[in-house]
Design an enzyme around this catalytic site. Structure first.
Site, PDB file in Angstrom:
ATOM      1  N   ASN A  61     -25.360  10.927  20.322  1.00 39.14           N
ATOM      2  CA  ASN A  61     -26.737  10.702  19.853  1.00 39.14           C
ATOM      3  C   ASN A  61     -27.777  11.474  20.655  1.00 39.14           C
ATOM      4  OD1 ASN A  61     -26.116   9.007  17.710  1.00 39.14           O
ATOM      5  ND2 ASN A  61     -25.931   7.249  19.085  1.00 39.14           N
ATOM      6  N   ARG A  96     -18.957   7.311  22.186  1.00 36.14           N
ATOM      7  CA  ARG A  96     -19.395   7.978  20.950  1.00 36.14           C
ATOM      8  C   ARG A  96     -20.923   8.048  20.897  1.00 36.14           C
ATOM      9  NH1 ARG A  96     -16.500   7.746  14.990  1.00 36.14           N
ATOM     10  NH2 ARG A  96     -17.871   9.323  14.108  1.00 36.14           N
ATOM     11  N   LYS A 135     -16.038  17.214  19.322  1.00 33.22           N
ATOM     12  CA  LYS A 135     -16.328  15.964  18.613  1.00 33.22           C
ATOM     13  C   LYS A 135     -15.089  15.073  18.550  1.00 33.22           C
ATOM     14  CE  LYS A 135     -18.451  13.427  15.003  1.00 33.22           C
ATOM     15  NZ  LYS A 135     -19.189  13.322  13.750  1.00 33.22           N
ATOM     16  N   GLU A 159     -17.452   3.422  17.890  1.00 34.80           N
ATOM     17  CA  GLU A 159     -18.721   3.432  18.618  1.00 34.80           C
ATOM     18  C   GLU A 159     -18.968   2.095  19.302  1.00 34.80           C
ATOM     19  OE1 GLU A 159     -21.710   5.535  16.480  1.00 34.80           O
ATOM     20  OE2 GLU A 159     -23.231   5.196  18.027  1.00 34.80           O
ATOM     21  N   LYS A 210     -16.807   8.707   9.932  1.00 34.68           N
ATOM     22  CA  LYS A 210     -17.956   7.938   9.446  1.00 34.68           C
ATOM     23  C   LYS A 210     -18.267   8.369   8.019  1.00 34.68           C
ATOM     24  CE  LYS A 210     -20.558   6.803  13.641  1.00 34.68           C
ATOM     25  NZ  LYS A 210     -21.854   6.931  14.326  1.00 34.68           N
ATOM     26  N   GLU A 221     -26.534  20.971  15.963  1.00 33.29           N
ATOM     27  CA  GLU A 221     -25.456  20.041  16.357  1.00 33.29           C
ATOM     28  C   GLU A 221     -24.474  20.743  17.302  1.00 33.29           C
ATOM     29  OE1 GLU A 221     -25.837  16.975  15.493  1.00 33.29           O
ATOM     30  OE2 GLU A 221     -26.735  16.888  13.479  1.00 33.29           O
ATOM     31  N   HIS A 236     -30.953  12.574  19.095  1.00 32.54           N
ATOM     32  CA  HIS A 236     -31.029  11.885  17.806  1.00 32.54           C
ATOM     33  C   HIS A 236     -31.943  10.663  17.810  1.00 32.54           C
ATOM     34  CE1 HIS A 236     -27.870  14.567  16.591  1.00 32.54           C
ATOM     35  NE2 HIS A 236     -27.805  14.031  15.384  1.00 32.54           N
ATOM     36  N   ARG A 251      -9.645  -0.497  -1.919  1.00 33.33           N
ATOM     37  CA  ARG A 251      -9.655  -0.783  -0.467  1.00 33.33           C
ATOM     38  C   ARG A 251      -9.232   0.422   0.370  1.00 33.33           C
ATOM     39  NH1 ARG A 251      -7.144  -5.307  -2.403  1.00 33.33           N
ATOM     40  NH2 ARG A 251      -8.584  -7.058  -2.646  1.00 33.33           N
ATOM     41  N   HIS A 289     -34.269  11.306  14.966  1.00 30.07           N
ATOM     42  CA  HIS A 289     -34.309  10.487  13.743  1.00 30.07           C
ATOM     43  C   HIS A 289     -35.715   9.969  13.481  1.00 30.07           C
ATOM     44  CE1 HIS A 289     -29.723   9.588  13.741  1.00 30.07           C
ATOM     45  NE2 HIS A 289     -30.019  10.453  12.786  1.00 30.07           N
ATOM     46  N   HIS A 307     -32.476  17.862   9.064  1.00 33.04           N
ATOM     47  CA  HIS A 307     -31.974  16.987  10.127  1.00 33.04           C
ATOM     48  C   HIS A 307     -31.816  17.767  11.448  1.00 33.04           C
ATOM     49  CE1 HIS A 307     -29.589  14.011  12.216  1.00 33.04           C
ATOM     50  NE2 HIS A 307     -28.621  14.890  12.352  1.00 33.04           N
TER      51      HIS A 307
HETATM   52  N1  LIG Z   1     -20.584  11.282   8.703  1.00 32.14           N
HETATM   53  C1  LIG Z   1     -21.102  11.873   9.755  1.00 32.14           C
HETATM   54  O1  LIG Z   1     -20.616  11.727  10.868  1.00 32.14           O
HETATM   55  C2  LIG Z   1     -22.299  12.766   9.568  1.00 32.14           C
HETATM   56  C3  LIG Z   1     -22.688  13.628  10.600  1.00 32.14           C
HETATM   57  C4  LIG Z   1     -23.756  14.489  10.381  1.00 32.14           C
HETATM   58  C5  LIG Z   1     -24.422  14.484   9.166  1.00 32.14           C
HETATM   59  N2  LIG Z   1     -24.029  13.625   8.185  1.00 32.14           N
HETATM   60  C6  LIG Z   1     -24.709  13.598   6.877  1.00 32.14           C
HETATM   61  O2  LIG Z   1     -24.690  14.904   6.337  1.00 32.14           O
HETATM   62  C7  LIG Z   1     -25.802  15.073   5.471  1.00 32.14           C
HETATM   63  C8  LIG Z   1     -26.471  16.395   5.786  1.00 32.14           C
HETATM   64  O3  LIG Z   1     -25.545  17.423   5.556  1.00 32.14           O
HETATM   65  P1  LIG Z   1     -25.991  18.848   5.007  1.00 32.14           P
HETATM   66  O4  LIG Z   1     -27.021  19.403   5.870  1.00 32.14           O
HETATM   67  O5  LIG Z   1     -24.755  19.616   4.760  1.00 32.14           O
HETATM   68  O6  LIG Z   1     -26.734  18.456   3.634  1.00 32.14           O
HETATM   69  P2  LIG Z   1     -26.348  18.614   2.107  1.00 32.14           P
HETATM   70  O7  LIG Z   1     -24.947  18.231   1.844  1.00 32.14           O
HETATM   71  O8  LIG Z   1     -27.393  17.894   1.352  1.00 32.14           O
HETATM   72  O9  LIG Z   1     -26.486  20.185   1.880  1.00 32.14           O
HETATM   73  C9  LIG Z   1     -27.755  20.801   1.971  1.00 32.14           C
HETATM   74  C10 LIG Z   1     -27.964  21.784   0.816  1.00 32.14           C
HETATM   75  O10 LIG Z   1     -27.138  22.911   1.038  1.00 32.14           O
HETATM   76  C11 LIG Z   1     -26.380  23.198  -0.128  1.00 32.14           C
HETATM   77  N3  LIG Z   1     -25.144  23.828   0.316  1.00 32.14           N
HETATM   78  C12 LIG Z   1     -24.112  23.260   0.990  1.00 32.14           C
HETATM   79  N4  LIG Z   1     -23.202  24.170   1.265  1.00 32.14           N
HETATM   80  C13 LIG Z   1     -23.649  25.349   0.770  1.00 32.14           C
HETATM   81  C14 LIG Z   1     -23.128  26.667   0.741  1.00 32.14           C
HETATM   82  N5  LIG Z   1     -21.979  26.979   1.334  1.00 32.14           N
HETATM   83  N6  LIG Z   1     -23.865  27.623   0.126  1.00 32.14           N
HETATM   84  C15 LIG Z   1     -25.050  27.334  -0.449  1.00 32.14           C
HETATM   85  N7  LIG Z   1     -25.588  26.114  -0.449  1.00 32.14           N
HETATM   86  C16 LIG Z   1     -24.891  25.135   0.158  1.00 32.14           C
HETATM   87  C17 LIG Z   1     -26.217  21.894  -0.828  1.00 32.14           C
HETATM   88  O11 LIG Z   1     -25.990  22.068  -2.202  1.00 32.14           O
HETATM   89  C18 LIG Z   1     -27.556  21.222  -0.536  1.00 32.14           C
HETATM   90  O12 LIG Z   1     -28.507  21.621  -1.480  1.00 32.14           O
HETATM   91  C19 LIG Z   1     -26.712  13.873   5.687  1.00 32.14           C
HETATM   92  O13 LIG Z   1     -26.559  12.973   4.620  1.00 32.14           O
HETATM   93  C20 LIG Z   1     -26.165  13.261   6.982  1.00 32.14           C
HETATM   94  O14 LIG Z   1     -26.374  11.864   7.062  1.00 32.14           O
HETATM   95  C21 LIG Z   1     -22.979  12.781   8.368  1.00 32.14           C
HETATM   96 ZN   LIG Z   2     -26.993  14.878  13.682  1.00 29.32          ZN
END
Ligand SMILES: NC(=O)c1ccc[n+]([C@@H]2O[C@H](COP(=O)([O-])OP(=O)(O)OC[C@H]3O[C@@H](n4cnc5c(N)ncnc54)[C@H](O)[C@@H]3O)[C@@H](O)[C@H]2O)c1
Ligand SMILES: [Zn+2]
Length: 366
Positions: free
Chosen positions: A249, A245, A230, A240, A146, A188, A252, A124, A256, A268
Site C-alpha cells: 500500500n 501484504r 509481488k 493481508e 484479489k 506500480e 496508496h 462456489r 486513493h 490510478h
Molecule cells: N486485483 C488487484 O490486486 C488489483 C491491483 C491493481 C489494480 N486493480 C484494478 O485494476 C483496474 C485498473 O486496471 P487498468 O488500469 O488496466 O484499467 P482498465 O482495465 O479499465 O483499462 C484501462 C483502459 O485501457 C484499455 N486497454 C487495456 N489494455 C489495452 C491495450 N493493450 N491496448 C489498448 N487499450 C487497452 C481498456 O480497454 C480500458 O479502456 C482497477 O479496477 C483496479 O481496482 C486490481
Molecule cells: Zn495500485
C-alpha cells in the site's frame, strides 16, 4: 513467439502458471490443456479489446477442443459491478459452464478483477485464467488472487480471494496501450522497486527511455521482476492479515484519497505517484526517511512521465475525511506503508493529522 519466462508460482495450496513473452497470447489454450483441459470456457473482455485480443483467445481455445463463448462488457471501471457480474452468470448458465469449466479474463485490471470475481463465485469457484493486456494488470491486478467489483459505497468493496490457475502475459499487447496508461502502470513498478529492491529502482533509472519506447525485452524483464516481487510478498501474507501484504500500500493511502477526491479524473497510477511523493515527505517529517530519497523517487517518476505535483487544487478537508474512512484505517486513524529507505518499508498508524496535511499540501499546485 518469444517466451521470456514460464514458471509456476506457489501459494498455500494453489499454484499459478505464469507465462511472459512476445506473441504468447494464443498460448493460453495450450496452458489450459496442460493443466488438465476444460469442458467449456467463457472469455470475458471489454469492447475495446474484443476483436484484437479476446477473439484470438476464443479461436485458440476452440482449436484445442474447448468450446468457448465470448462476453463483452463496456470499457471503464463502471463495468466492475454486480450488474455486469450478473450478466456474466447468465452467460455461464446459458453456455452450461460447470465445475469443469474455466472463466478467462482478457483485458486490463477492470476485466481481470471482474472475470476473477465471477470465476471465484460461479458454483462456489471455478478455475480462472487471465490474459492481462495493460501494464497495471500485468504487474499488479492479475497476480495475488484479489478479485472484486465496486459498490456505490466504494471501490472494490465486494470481492473474494481466488488465484487464477494460468496467467499469460503477452508484451505485444502493450504496443496498443496509450502512453498515459503505460506510465500509470509504471507507478506500480516504481512502488514495487521502492519497497523491496533498490537495484531494480536503479534499473528503472537506467532503462526509462527503453521502457517508454515499449522495448520488448525491457518490458519482459520489467514485468517479470515485478511479478517476482509481488508474488514473494503475497506468498508470505495471502489474506493481508500479517501486515506484510499491507506494505504494497505504499503511496496508496494518500493516493486513493487523491483519486477519490479528484473524482477519478486521474489514472490510478498517477494518484499513486502523487501518493508516493507525499508519503515520502510524510516519512521525512517523522524523521524516518532521508529527504534525498524523495528527490530521487520524484526524479524517476518524472522521467517516466508521471506527475509529482497536482495541476488542480484539492479539498484538504475531503482528503482527511476520506482517510478516516479508508478501508485501511483502524478506528478512524489512517494506516500507512512508509519507507525508512529503499527496500525498507514499515507499516505505521498513529501519524499526527497535521503532518499528513502538510504532506498532502506539498503536492498541491505551487
Ligand atoms: N486485483 C488487484 O490486486 C488489483 C491491483 C491493481 C489494480 N486493480 C484494478 O485494476 C483496474 C485498473 O486496471 P487498468 O488500469 O488496466 O484499467 P482498465 O482495465 O479499465 O483499462 C484501462 C483502459 O485501457 C484499455 N486497454 C487495456 N489494455 C489495452 C491495450 N493493450 N491496448 C489498448 N487499450 C487497452 C481498456 O480497454 C480500458 O479502456 C482497477 O479496477 C483496479 O481496482 C486490481
Ligand atoms: Zn495500485
Amino acid at each position: 513467439v518469444v517466451i521470456h519466462n514460464d514458471r509456476e508460482l506457489e501459494w498455500a495450496g494453489y499454484s499459478t502458471r505464469v507465462v511472459v513473452g512476445s506473441g504468447v497470447l494464443p498460448q493460453l489454450s495450450a496452458c489450459c490443456r496442460d493443466v488438465g483441459g476444460f469442458s467449456r470456457a467463457l472469455v470475458v473482455t471489454d469492447a475495446q479489446l474484443a476483436e484484437s485480443y479476446a477473439a484470438p483467445v476464443v479461436t485458440a481455445l476452440e482449436s484445442h477442443g474447448m468450446p468457448a463463448g465470448l462476453a463483452v462488457v463496456p470499457p471503464g471501471d463502471a463495468s466492475k459491478s454486480l450488474d455486469q457480474a450478473s450478466r456474466l452468470y447468465n452467460h455461464l448458465a446459458k453456455l452450461g459452464v460447470g465445475r469443469d469449466g474455466v472463466v478467462v479474463g482478457v483485458g486490463g485490471g477492470m476485466v481481470t478483477d471482474l472475470a476473477g470475481f465471477v470465476g471465484a463465485t460461479w458454483m462456489r469457484g471455478v478455475t480462472t485464467a487471465l490474459c492481462p493486456t495493460s501494464l497495471e494488470a500485468d504487474i499488479d491486478a492479475s497476480i495475488g488472487g484479489k478479485t472484486g467489483v465496486n459498490h456505490s459505497a466504494g471501490k472494490n468493496l465486494i470481492g473474494a480471494f481466488h488465484h487464477p490457475r494460468v496467467v499469460v502475459i503477452d508484451t505485444d499487447c502493450l504496443t496498443t496501450l496509450p502512453d498515459r496508461d503505460l506510465s500509470a502502470g509504471l507507478a506500480e513498478s516504481v512502488k514495487h522497486a521502492a519497497i523491496s529492491d533498490e537495484p531494480f529502482l536503479a534499473w528503472h533509472e537506467a532503462h526509462a527511455a527503453e521502457i517508454l519506447e515499449h522495448d520488448r525485452p525491457c518490458l519482459g524483464e520489467l514485468i517479470d521482476r515485478n511479478i517476482t516481487i509481488k508474488a514473494h510478498i503475497v506468498a508470505r501474507d495471502e489474506r493481508e492479515e500479517g501486515g506484510i501484504r499491507a506494505l504494497l500500500n505504499f503511496g496508496h493511502t494518500i493516493g486513493h484519497a487523491i483519486e477519490a477526491v479528484c473524482d477519478y479524473r486521474l489514472r490510478h497510477g498517477e494518484s499513486v505517484a502523487l501518493g508516493m511523493v507525499a508519503e515520502c515527505r510524510l516519512a521525512s517529517s517523522l524523521g524516518i526517511l532521508e529527504p534525498a530519497c524523495t528527490s530521487r523517487l520524484s526524479a524517476l517518476l518524472e522521467k517516466l512521465h508521471l506527475p509529482t505535483r497536482l495541476h488542480e487544487s484539492l479539498d484538504l478537508e475531503a482528503v482527511s475525511a476520506y482517510l478516516r474512512l479508508d478501508k485501511k484505517a483502524v478506528s478512524g486513524t489512517p494506516r500507512f506503508a512508509l519507507l525508512k529507505g529503499f527496500g525498507a518499508p514499515v507499516v505505521q498508524s498513529d501519524v499526527p493529522a497535521e503532518l499528513i496535511r502538510k504532506a498532502v499540501e506539498s503536492i498541491l499546485p505551487r
